[in-house]
Design a protein around this motif. Sequence first.
Motif, PDB file in Angstrom:
ATOM      1  N   GLN A  84     100.529  41.423  34.717  1.00  0.00           N
ATOM      2  CA  GLN A  84     100.319  42.745  35.667  1.00  0.00           C
ATOM      3  C   GLN A  84      98.646  42.687  36.218  1.00  0.00           C
ATOM      4  O   GLN A  84      98.376  43.412  37.141  1.00  0.00           O
ATOM      5  CB  GLN A  84     100.887  43.974  35.266  1.00  0.00           C
ATOM      6  CG  GLN A  84     100.219  44.499  34.004  1.00  0.00           C
ATOM      7  CD  GLN A  84     100.791  44.192  32.742  1.00  0.00           C
ATOM      8  OE1 GLN A  84     101.634  43.092  32.671  1.00  0.00           O
ATOM      9  NE2 GLN A  84     101.023  45.106  31.613  1.00  0.00           N
ATOM     10  N   TYR A  85      97.843  42.359  35.329  1.00  0.00           N
ATOM     11  CA  TYR A  85      96.708  42.385  35.592  1.00  0.00           C
ATOM     12  C   TYR A  85      95.645  41.387  34.938  1.00  0.00           C
ATOM     13  O   TYR A  85      95.987  40.759  33.958  1.00  0.00           O
ATOM     14  CB  TYR A  85      95.843  43.719  35.695  1.00  0.00           C
ATOM     15  CG  TYR A  85      96.082  44.257  34.403  1.00  0.00           C
ATOM     16  CD1 TYR A  85      95.573  43.951  33.125  1.00  0.00           C
ATOM     17  CD2 TYR A  85      97.326  45.347  34.211  1.00  0.00           C
ATOM     18  CE1 TYR A  85      95.669  44.612  31.907  1.00  0.00           C
ATOM     19  CE2 TYR A  85      97.436  45.916  33.193  1.00  0.00           C
ATOM     20  CZ  TYR A  85      96.726  45.781  31.743  1.00  0.00           C
ATOM     21  OH  TYR A  85      97.151  46.045  30.592  1.00  0.00           O
ATOM     22  N   SER A  86      94.509  41.200  35.416  1.00  0.00           N
ATOM     23  CA  SER A  86      93.555  40.250  34.559  1.00  0.00           C
ATOM     24  C   SER A  86      92.594  41.265  33.821  1.00  0.00           C
ATOM     25  O   SER A  86      92.630  42.696  34.001  1.00  0.00           O
ATOM     26  CB  SER A  86      92.367  39.507  35.225  1.00  0.00           C
ATOM     27  OG  SER A  86      91.746  40.282  36.113  1.00  0.00           O
ATOM     28  N   SER A  87      91.652  40.699  33.127  1.00  0.00           N
ATOM     29  CA  SER A  87      90.745  41.681  32.303  1.00  0.00           C
ATOM     30  C   SER A  87      89.467  41.940  32.888  1.00  0.00           C
ATOM     31  O   SER A  87      88.673  42.800  32.567  1.00  0.00           O
ATOM     32  CB  SER A  87      90.293  41.553  30.820  1.00  0.00           C
ATOM     33  OG  SER A  87      91.716  41.523  30.042  1.00  0.00           O
ATOM     34  N   GLY A  88      89.169  41.365  34.021  1.00  0.00           N
ATOM     35  CA  GLY A  88      88.080  41.414  34.994  1.00  0.00           C
ATOM     36  C   GLY A  88      87.949  40.428  35.926  1.00  0.00           C
ATOM     37  O   GLY A  88      88.712  39.119  35.895  1.00  0.00           O
ATOM     38  N   ALA A  89      87.138  40.732  37.071  1.00  0.00           N
ATOM     39  CA  ALA A  89      87.033  39.688  38.204  1.00  0.00           C
ATOM     40  C   ALA A  89      85.408  39.584  38.511  1.00  0.00           C
ATOM     41  O   ALA A  89      84.835  40.790  38.433  1.00  0.00           O
ATOM     42  CB  ALA A  89      87.690  40.070  39.393  1.00  0.00           C
ATOM     43  N   ALA A  90      84.805  38.629  38.719  1.00  0.00           N
ATOM     44  CA  ALA A  90      83.506  38.313  39.037  1.00  0.00           C
ATOM     45  C   ALA A  90      83.398  37.383  40.085  1.00  0.00           C
ATOM     46  O   ALA A  90      83.940  36.260  40.211  1.00  0.00           O
ATOM     47  CB  ALA A  90      82.760  37.987  37.903  1.00  0.00           C
ATOM     48  N   ALA A  91      82.543  37.832  41.068  1.00  0.00           N
ATOM     49  CA  ALA A  91      82.430  36.998  42.276  1.00  0.00           C
ATOM     50  C   ALA A  91      81.885  35.840  42.293  1.00  0.00           C
ATOM     51  O   ALA A  91      80.645  35.529  41.157  1.00  0.00           O
ATOM     52  CB  ALA A  91      81.674  38.014  43.261  1.00  0.00           C
ATOM     53  N   HIS A  92      82.084  34.641  42.832  1.00  0.00           N
ATOM     54  CA  HIS A  92      81.325  33.462  43.020  1.00  0.00           C
ATOM     55  C   HIS A  92      80.037  33.690  43.534  1.00  0.00           C
ATOM     56  O   HIS A  92      79.809  34.656  44.088  1.00  0.00           O
ATOM     57  CB  HIS A  92      82.311  32.282  43.857  1.00  0.00           C
ATOM     58  CG  HIS A  92      83.404  31.856  42.983  1.00  0.00           C
ATOM     59  ND1 HIS A  92      84.346  31.104  43.706  1.00  0.00           N
ATOM     60  CD2 HIS A  92      83.875  31.984  41.739  1.00  0.00           C
ATOM     61  CE1 HIS A  92      85.538  30.749  42.955  1.00  0.00           C
ATOM     62  NE2 HIS A  92      85.153  31.325  41.547  1.00  0.00           N
ATOM     63  N   SER A  93      79.263  32.582  43.320  1.00  0.00           N
ATOM     64  CA  SER A  93      77.847  32.496  43.793  1.00  0.00           C
ATOM     65  C   SER A  93      78.131  32.546  45.145  1.00  0.00           C
ATOM     66  O   SER A  93      78.790  31.773  45.778  1.00  0.00           O
ATOM     67  CB  SER A  93      77.025  31.177  43.329  1.00  0.00           C
ATOM     68  OG  SER A  93      76.023  30.945  43.838  1.00  0.00           O
ATOM     69  N   GLY A  94      77.186  33.126  45.822  1.00  0.00           N
ATOM     70  CA  GLY A  94      77.269  33.483  47.310  1.00  0.00           C
ATOM     71  C   GLY A  94      78.034  34.258  47.871  1.00  0.00           C
ATOM     72  O   GLY A  94      78.311  34.563  48.965  1.00  0.00           O
ATOM     73  N   PHE A  95      78.754  35.119  46.899  1.00  0.00           N
ATOM     74  CA  PHE A  95      79.648  36.286  47.384  1.00  0.00           C
ATOM     75  C   PHE A  95      79.369  37.353  46.583  1.00  0.00           C
ATOM     76  O   PHE A  95      78.610  37.380  45.532  1.00  0.00           O
ATOM     77  CB  PHE A  95      81.203  35.988  47.142  1.00  0.00           C
ATOM     78  CG  PHE A  95      81.615  34.828  47.901  1.00  0.00           C
ATOM     79  CD1 PHE A  95      82.411  35.014  49.093  1.00  0.00           C
ATOM     80  CD2 PHE A  95      81.575  33.271  47.652  1.00  0.00           C
ATOM     81  CE1 PHE A  95      82.852  34.126  50.097  1.00  0.00           C
ATOM     82  CE2 PHE A  95      81.942  32.406  48.503  1.00  0.00           C
ATOM     83  CZ  PHE A  95      82.732  32.699  49.734  1.00  0.00           C
ATOM     84  N   GLU A  96      79.834  38.561  47.352  1.00  0.00           N
ATOM     85  CA  GLU A  96      79.736  39.712  46.608  1.00  0.00           C
ATOM     86  C   GLU A  96      80.993  40.461  46.462  1.00  0.00           C
ATOM     87  O   GLU A  96      81.879  40.258  47.059  1.00  0.00           O
ATOM     88  CB  GLU A  96      78.525  40.747  47.105  1.00  0.00           C
ATOM     89  CG  GLU A  96      78.899  41.049  48.608  1.00  0.00           C
ATOM     90  CD  GLU A  96      77.641  41.791  49.464  1.00  0.00           C
ATOM     91  OE1 GLU A  96      76.750  41.919  48.713  1.00  0.00           O
ATOM     92  OE2 GLU A  96      77.834  42.035  50.525  1.00  0.00           O
ATOM     93  N   ILE A  97      81.086  41.585  45.797  1.00  0.00           N
ATOM     94  CA  ILE A  97      82.254  42.536  45.964  1.00  0.00           C
ATOM     95  C   ILE A  97      81.866  43.932  46.666  1.00  0.00           C
ATOM     96  O   ILE A  97      80.713  44.422  46.512  1.00  0.00           O
ATOM     97  CB  ILE A  97      82.656  43.130  44.457  1.00  0.00           C
ATOM     98  CG1 ILE A  97      83.291  41.424  43.754  1.00  0.00           C
ATOM     99  CG2 ILE A  97      83.716  43.847  44.345  1.00  0.00           C
ATOM    100  CD1 ILE A  97      83.419  41.621  42.201  1.00  0.00           C
ATOM    101  N   GLU A  98      82.853  44.157  47.562  1.00  0.00           N
ATOM    102  CA  GLU A  98      82.926  45.528  48.112  1.00  0.00           C
ATOM    103  C   GLU A  98      83.947  46.428  47.459  1.00  0.00           C
ATOM    104  O   GLU A  98      85.241  45.930  47.371  1.00  0.00           O
ATOM    105  CB  GLU A  98      82.950  45.552  49.763  1.00  0.00           C
ATOM    106  CG  GLU A  98      83.313  46.789  50.241  1.00  0.00           C
ATOM    107  CD  GLU A  98      83.181  46.732  51.946  1.00  0.00           C
ATOM    108  OE1 GLU A  98      83.808  47.379  52.623  1.00  0.00           O
ATOM    109  OE2 GLU A  98      82.513  45.622  52.316  1.00  0.00           O
TER     110      GLU A  98
END
Length: 251
Positions: free
Chosen positions: A18-32
């Motif tokens: 149902q979900y992961s324990s976390g997500a991190a953006a690749h280099s060159g990307f950010e999270i909104e």
Amino acid sequence: MTRDFAAGNYRFIPAVFQYSSGAAAHSGFEIERVRFDRSIPLAEGFARAAKHIQAAGRPLTSFCACELRSPAAFTEAGFLAFNRHYVKTLAEWGIFDGTSNPVARSNVCPEIDPPAEPSFYAFSFTRPADGQHSTATADFVIAGGAEARGGEGSYPERIVRYRDCSAEGLKEKVAFTVAEMESRLAAFGFGWKQTTAVQAYTVHDFHPVMADELVRRGAARSGLTWHFARPPVIDLEFEMDCRRVMREVVI
């Protein structure tokens, strides 16, 4: 161990379907991160999230995290049924492949004035970095975690200090949850000093242990937001999540 989700331009910590324990953006990307001004029922929330993501010129696979609100804590069977319903949309968006789910999630239950049905509070997606902030440290969202050990067994078997809300019981629950957050951060190579926001979810007074279990460990470097809410499964008492997100909006 983390895994790449190339279609979304992020990596994730594998967990459960149902979900992961976390997500991190690749280099060159950010999270909104996008928070709704009021909670939106699940189907409508997905639709509005899709509209916002596509208006930003991003694919739906860039959806990397969400924060949900539910009417009340679920039984184990009820939580399983809800999760099977929830992942259907992620499958339609090309995110959930039937076994692996890269999307980080929190799902908690407001004690006062809860929604009438499971609803969206916020969601996050990746987008190309605009160069206005340093990308030396990736943006990330760590999923909500409570005082339940991983592995096999029912929740009563895995909950730390099961049904013990004494001062010592709460202290151990908080300490376990903080350590779980630290473990997830470490999986990405990060620590508390990289976070820009930390949230706690409980209806219990955890102030007596806040100094030792949170502040001295660095978890409150940007303050701490306390939501008067319960974790999503009956008999869980304390949950946390955290993130490093530079771009946050309310719609």
